[in-house]
Design an enzyme around this catalytic site. Structure first.
Site, PDB file in Angstrom:
ATOM      1  N   ASP A 112       0.814  -1.217   0.000  1.00 48.75           N
ATOM      2  CA  ASP A 112       0.000   0.000   0.000  1.00 48.75           C
ATOM      3  C   ASP A 112       0.846   1.264   0.000  1.00 48.75           C
ATOM      4  O   ASP A 112       0.478   2.267  -0.598  1.00 48.75           O
ATOM      5  CB  ASP A 112      -1.036  -0.010   1.134  1.00 48.75           C
ATOM      6  CG  ASP A 112      -0.411  -0.097   2.506  1.00 48.75           C
ATOM      7  OD1 ASP A 112       0.768  -0.490   2.591  1.00 48.75           O
ATOM      8  OD2 ASP A 112      -1.091   0.240   3.496  1.00 48.75           O
ATOM      9  N   ASP A 159       1.521 -10.375   3.130  1.00 47.27           N
ATOM     10  CA  ASP A 159       0.571 -10.264   4.242  1.00 47.27           C
ATOM     11  C   ASP A 159      -0.883 -10.584   3.876  1.00 47.27           C
ATOM     12  O   ASP A 159      -1.688 -10.829   4.751  1.00 47.27           O
ATOM     13  CB  ASP A 159       0.607  -8.838   4.818  1.00 47.27           C
ATOM     14  CG  ASP A 159       2.013  -8.438   5.233  1.00 47.27           C
ATOM     15  OD1 ASP A 159       2.801  -9.349   5.529  1.00 47.27           O
ATOM     16  OD2 ASP A 159       2.320  -7.232   5.259  1.00 47.27           O
ATOM     17  N   ARG A 295       9.469 -15.013   3.602  1.00 43.09           N
ATOM     18  CA  ARG A 295       9.463 -14.249   2.348  1.00 43.09           C
ATOM     19  C   ARG A 295      10.148 -15.007   1.228  1.00 43.09           C
ATOM     20  O   ARG A 295      10.009 -14.662   0.069  1.00 43.09           O
ATOM     21  CB  ARG A 295      10.256 -12.951   2.530  1.00 43.09           C
ATOM     22  CG  ARG A 295       9.550 -11.927   3.309  1.00 43.09           C
ATOM     23  CD  ARG A 295      10.251 -10.589   3.125  1.00 43.09           C
ATOM     24  NE  ARG A 295       9.574  -9.599   3.928  1.00 43.09           N
ATOM     25  CZ  ARG A 295       8.442  -9.030   3.575  1.00 43.09           C
ATOM     26  NH1 ARG A 295       7.871  -9.320   2.436  1.00 43.09           N
ATOM     27  NH2 ARG A 295       7.880  -8.155   4.374  1.00 43.09           N
ATOM     28  N   HIS A 656       3.208 -41.088 -10.433  1.00 42.03           N
ATOM     29  CA  HIS A 656       2.491 -40.944  -9.163  1.00 42.03           C
ATOM     30  C   HIS A 656       3.107 -39.973  -8.175  1.00 42.03           C
ATOM     31  O   HIS A 656       2.500 -39.678  -7.147  1.00 42.03           O
ATOM     32  CB  HIS A 656       2.284 -42.313  -8.530  1.00 42.03           C
ATOM     33  CG  HIS A 656       1.186 -43.044  -9.218  1.00 42.03           C
ATOM     34  ND1 HIS A 656       1.382 -43.704 -10.407  1.00 42.03           N
ATOM     35  CD2 HIS A 656      -0.122 -43.158  -8.927  1.00 42.03           C
ATOM     36  CE1 HIS A 656       0.246 -44.218 -10.810  1.00 42.03           C
ATOM     37  NE2 HIS A 656      -0.691 -43.900  -9.936  1.00 42.03           N
ATOM     38  N   GLN A 658       3.096 -37.073  -8.583  1.00 43.24           N
ATOM     39  CA  GLN A 658       2.133 -35.963  -8.592  1.00 43.24           C
ATOM     40  C   GLN A 658       1.038 -36.114  -7.551  1.00 43.24           C
ATOM     41  O   GLN A 658       0.467 -35.147  -7.088  1.00 43.24           O
ATOM     42  CB  GLN A 658       1.477 -35.857  -9.974  1.00 43.24           C
ATOM     43  CG  GLN A 658       2.463 -35.539 -11.060  1.00 43.24           C
ATOM     44  CD  GLN A 658       1.908 -35.860 -12.438  1.00 43.24           C
ATOM     45  OE1 GLN A 658       1.151 -35.094 -12.996  1.00 43.24           O
ATOM     46  NE2 GLN A 658       2.290 -36.986 -12.992  1.00 43.24           N
ATOM     47  N   GLN A 659       0.710 -37.384  -7.239  1.00 45.78           N
ATOM     48  CA  GLN A 659      -0.398 -37.643  -6.324  1.00 45.78           C
ATOM     49  C   GLN A 659       0.034 -37.648  -4.872  1.00 45.78           C
ATOM     50  O   GLN A 659      -0.797 -37.647  -3.972  1.00 45.78           O
ATOM     51  CB  GLN A 659      -0.952 -39.029  -6.646  1.00 45.78           C
ATOM     52  CG  GLN A 659      -2.359 -39.013  -7.109  1.00 45.78           C
ATOM     53  CD  GLN A 659      -2.798 -40.392  -7.570  1.00 45.78           C
ATOM     54  OE1 GLN A 659      -2.386 -41.417  -7.051  1.00 45.78           O
ATOM     55  NE2 GLN A 659      -3.643 -40.398  -8.567  1.00 45.78           N
TER      56      GLN A 659
HETATM   57  P1  ADP Z   1       5.034  -1.166   0.858  1.00 49.16           P
HETATM   58  O1  ADP Z   1       4.864  -0.790  -0.569  1.00 49.16           O
HETATM   59  O2  ADP Z   1       5.453  -2.597   0.998  1.00 49.16           O
HETATM   60  O3  ADP Z   1       3.840  -0.800   1.689  1.00 49.16           O
HETATM   61  P2  ADP Z   1       6.516   1.050   2.049  1.00 49.16           P
HETATM   62  O4  ADP Z   1       5.384   1.502   2.871  1.00 49.16           O
HETATM   63  O5  ADP Z   1       7.837   0.971   2.702  1.00 49.16           O
HETATM   64  O6  ADP Z   1       6.297  -0.388   1.412  1.00 49.16           O
HETATM   65  O7  ADP Z   1       6.621   2.021   0.806  1.00 49.16           O
HETATM   66  C1  ADP Z   1       7.603   1.816  -0.186  1.00 49.16           C
HETATM   67  C2  ADP Z   1       8.021   3.135  -0.792  1.00 49.16           C
HETATM   68  O8  ADP Z   1       6.894   3.787  -1.351  1.00 49.16           O
HETATM   69  C3  ADP Z   1       8.560   4.134   0.204  1.00 49.16           C
HETATM   70  O9  ADP Z   1       9.924   3.917   0.497  1.00 49.16           O
HETATM   71  C4  ADP Z   1       8.379   5.436  -0.553  1.00 49.16           C
HETATM   72  O10 ADP Z   1       9.394   5.630  -1.504  1.00 49.16           O
HETATM   73  C5  ADP Z   1       7.098   5.231  -1.305  1.00 49.16           C
HETATM   74  N1  ADP Z   1       6.006   5.869  -0.541  1.00 49.16           N
HETATM   75  C6  ADP Z   1       5.248   5.334   0.441  1.00 49.16           C
HETATM   76  N2  ADP Z   1       4.356   6.234   0.897  1.00 49.16           N
HETATM   77  C7  ADP Z   1       4.562   7.375   0.182  1.00 49.16           C
HETATM   78  C8  ADP Z   1       3.975   8.673   0.168  1.00 49.16           C
HETATM   79  N3  ADP Z   1       2.971   8.993   0.990  1.00 49.16           N
HETATM   80  N4  ADP Z   1       4.445   9.574  -0.723  1.00 49.16           N
HETATM   81  C9  ADP Z   1       5.446   9.252  -1.585  1.00 49.16           C
HETATM   82  N5  ADP Z   1       6.030   8.059  -1.593  1.00 49.16           N
HETATM   83  C10 ADP Z   1       5.616   7.121  -0.744  1.00 49.16           C
END
Ligand code: ADP
Length: 745
Positions: A112, A159, A295, A656, A658-659
């Site tokens: 995110d 996750d 991971r 087998h 595979q099974q």
């Molecule tokens: P993930 O993508 O796994 O959630 P992160 O939260 O560490 O990982 O975000 C990865 C990268 O995304 C950060 O190092 C940054 O470069 C960019 N990033 C995250 N949030 C912002 C934001 N609000 N504005 C600009 N870049 C962001």
């Protein structure tokens, strides 16, 4: 008049944030689908930082550049957290670097955070271009012709915490790693009667902890969304574990999710649980933190499939809907969907907020039905004793049996079915060795502990057979139904089981003594059963095939070799197509399509061309019944003869292998889910005045019952497979991903 937005001519793909298995197949899919769509495709190394750095970090990619990465864990492009990208100055550099290459579309595979960052960039795009013009860094005309920016996201995260997709890329592989570790701990813990506390990753999401606990048959699980419901949870946990030991369970395994907390929001750590177990139970307790093991490793078959179809869909999104709001492509109810990216990010964060506010009810609600069902089932499975039956309730006697070939996950299903039935106050009778066993009365009552340890065990403890009842057998079965006072029958098995239940259902029209409700639960590696898009065991078989083909590919140290691998499936090409997709096979032969001499001629031509141009390895997968004459051995001989020394050919018939093996986490989870729903349905039918026997199955990811009497209408005439096979829609995609004669897999 609205102008149709022009589609971009160049796109870039990057991986960002925490790495996840499956990122490589996703990159491979984007590059190949992009090229197939006529785009120039660039890869960006080191995530969003690579956009800022430019130079060598942004490279034009050809199809062959993403060869040989399908089976690799992590991300070959690299990933980084980028502080520069958090600044406007950094994003200005990123815009200039993209414009330099004429790139106006970006596909981001990340969590995110990465998707949010990328979206900020997309929103600023025009402003960034204006500023670059002002600074004299790009020409005005260049800015004017590149004002539309397209962003598509895919969630790469172990996750499984994102809205907009039922599964994130990497979550299934992480579950494989965790389950393998828990199975290993299981054997050592049982040997020593030790207690083990295992901490599992997942940030705010309890998915990995809950599903791995369910899959491994753990005794207790602590997840962020649903903390223990009292302040005395330590005492309840210890009471449960003591009771569990008293009834003979040698395993004490507690799974703690990374974000686990108590009712008041205080974190619950693995060390705290260990201390409690030592102090209150005097148990020799060890903590295992799986850490980054979760991971790592090669992506699972499912992650390779998921990332491939999502990568393909992301490119389609770029081509068909350029500009506009950023989209997230994901999988929902087995369908590929796209949703507004920022809405998904906001909903994801909302669950974390609910947990932080200790509003657990809403958090659980937001996680969805199957998450809640799994949690409820977990709580039933860990009980040392079943609930006492309600006084006055009618106590049913249900039977359970297998039929057909053994499939991984059968034992998992029996475990859940037995415990659910007993916990609901009824009796479960197990029939050994399939319908033959039913005829001769090899029937015994199962108790709560009789299925202890079955969650993870491969094979079929009850035994199975392909025997189909005929003639006088129906009377013998009727005698046994009467003798054991059976009120319903749950058949967990494959084609022979479906056939036998259908025949029994028809025989019951003449013979009222056979009239009991039946449920057929699909358990067959072939995935050839009507009423379900997936059967239990197919995922394990697929992972077995993928693991073996990876090894076969690695064995090809000699250059110029083509492998013809034969996989199981009888009349159904599911295993062949899916393993082809997951291993990068350049040609897949399916029973649904057959093989013609012209096909073979074309394939030889393509192979010769490929090897002539320097290709070093070829891979063809053939389903065992693809053609009665053109078998894997025949194809091998033919290819070798026609390869004219350009390449050698080896045939590999996996058989087998595979099974076998322990069921994959996915098969364990689905077996658990389907067995529980089957029991509910069977009880409901047995208690009703009129009943309908049915097959249980998954349709668009949802549990569904199809009336058993529809069997004949649902199957293909003269072949053992359903008429409707949704996975066949993947054929064109498989062809784009690996064209015969392509330079690398
Ligand atoms: P993930 O993508 O796994 O959630 P992160 O939260 O560490 O990982 O975000 C990865 C990268 O995304 C950060 O190092 C940054 O470069 C960019 N990033 C995250 N949030 C912002 C934001 N609000 N504005 C600009 N870049 C962001």
């Amino acid at each position: 008049m609205l102008k149709t937005p022009q589609r971009p001519t160049s796109l870039a793909v990057l991986t960002s944030g925490g790495d996840a298995a499956g990122m490589n197949p996703a990159v491979r899919a984007v590059v190949r689908a992009g090229i197939d769509a006529g785009l120039e495709v660039y890869t960006v190394s080191e995530g969003l930082q690579g956009l800022v750095d430019g130079g060598d970090a942004i490279r034009k990619a050809g199809s062959e550049d993403v060869g040989g990465i399908l089976h690799q864990g992590g991300t070959v492009l690299g990933t980084a957290r980028s502080d520069d990208f958090r600044t406007r100055e950094g994003r200005l550099k990123a815009a200039r670097n993209l414009i330099e290459h004429g790139i106006t579309a970006l596909i981001v595979i990340g969590g995110d955070g990465s998707l949010t960052g990328a979206n900020i960039f997309r929103e600023e795009w025009r402003g960034l271009l204006d500023e670059l013009v002002e600074r004299g860094e790009i020409e005005k005309t260049r800015a004017a012709s590149n004002r539309r920016f397209t962003l598509v996201g895919m969630v790469g995260s172990i996750d499984n915490d994102m809205f907009g997709t039922d599964m994130t890329i990497g979550a299934d592989t992480a579950l494989h790693r965790i389950t393998e570790a828990l199975d290993a701990i299981h054997s050592t813990a049982s040997s020593h009667q030790r207690a083990f506390v295992v901490e599992v990753m997942g940030r705010n999401c309890g998915y990995l902890a809950l599903m791995s606990a369910l899959a491994a048959g753990a005794n207790w699980v602590l997840i962020p969304e649903s903390p223990p419901d009292t302040d005395e949870w330590e005492e309840s946990m210890c009471r449960a574990l003591t009771a569990s030991r008293a009834v003979g369970r040698r395993l004490n395994l507690v799974i703690v999710a990374e974000g686990a907390q108590d009712l008041h929001g205080n974190p619950i750590t693995a060390d705290h649980v260990k201390q409690v177990l030592e102090e209150q139970l005097g148990a020799d307790t060890r903590v295992t933190s799986l850490g980054h093991v979760q991971r790592g490793g090669a992506p699972s078959a499912f992650d390779r499939y998921l990332s491939t179809v999502l990568g393909y869909a992301a490119v389609e999104q770029v081509v068909t809907s350029p500009g506009g709001e950023a989209q997230l492509v994901g999988i929902k109810e087995h369908q590929i969907i796209s949703s507004p990216l920022m809405e998904c990010v906001e909903e994801t964060r909302a669950v974390a907020d609910r947990i932080a506010e200790q509003d657990y009810e809403t958090a659980m609600e937001m996680r969805g039905g199957s998450f809640r069902d799994s949690f409820r089932l977990m709580r039933t499975m860990v009980r040392a004793h079943p609930h006492a039956p309600d006084p006055g309730q009618r106590q049913l006697r249900l039977g359970i049996l297998h039929a057909g070939a053994p499939a991984p996950g059968m034992n998992t299903a029996v475990r859940v079915a037995v415990r659910e039935t007993i916990d609901d106050g009824h009796t479960m009778l197990a029939v050994s060795a399939g319908f033959r066993g039913l005829e001769v009365g090899r029937i015994r009552e199962m108790d709560w502990m009789s299925v202890n340890g079955w969650a993870s065990r491969g094979g079929a403890e009850l035994g199975t057979s392909r025997h189909l009842p005929r003639g006088r057998h129906f009377d013998m079965i009727a005698d046994q139904i009467e003798a054991h006072r059976l009120d319903g029958l749950l058949m967990v098995g494959g084609w022979a089981g479906y056939r036998a239940c259908y025949d029994l259902h028809r025989a019951a029209q003449e013979n009222p003594r056979l009239r009991i409700p039946m449920v057929c639960m699909p358990a067959s590696i072939n995935n050839d059963l009507p009423g379900s898009e997936l059967s239990i065991g197919a995922d394990t078989a697929l992972n077995n095939i993928v693991g073996d083909v990876d090894k076969i590919k690695q064995s090809a140290v000699a250059s110029g070799r083509c492998f013809v691998v034969e996989v199981m499936g009888r009349d159904c090409g599911y295993l062949a197509l899916m393993s082809g997709l997951a291993t990068g096979a350049e040609r897949v032969y399916l029973p649904e399509e057959g093989i013609t001499l012209d096909d073979l001629r074309d394939d030889i031509k393509d192979l010769r061309l490929g090897f002539d141009r320097g290709k070093r390895l070829g891979l063809v997968i053939s389903s065992e019944y693809a053609d009665p004459v053109y078998t894997a051995t025949f194809i091998k001989e033919l290819f070798e003869r026609e390869g004219e020394g350009l390449f050698s050919v080896r045939a590999s018939i996996l058989g087998h292998i595979q099974q076998g093996g322990d069921p994959s986490p996915f098969d364990r989870i689905q077996a658990t889910r389907l067995a529980s729903k089957s029991v509910d349905y069977l009880i409901e039918q047995a208690l009703a005045e009129e009943y309908t026997s049915a097959f249980i199955g998954l349709e668009q990811g949802k549990v569904r019952f199809t009336p058993l009497h529809e069997f004949e209408e649902l199957i293909e005439e003269g072949a053992r497979r359903p008429q409707d096979q949704s996975w066949m829609a993947l054929l064109p995609l498989a062809r784009v991903m690996a064209k015969p004669g392509a330079p690398a897999l």
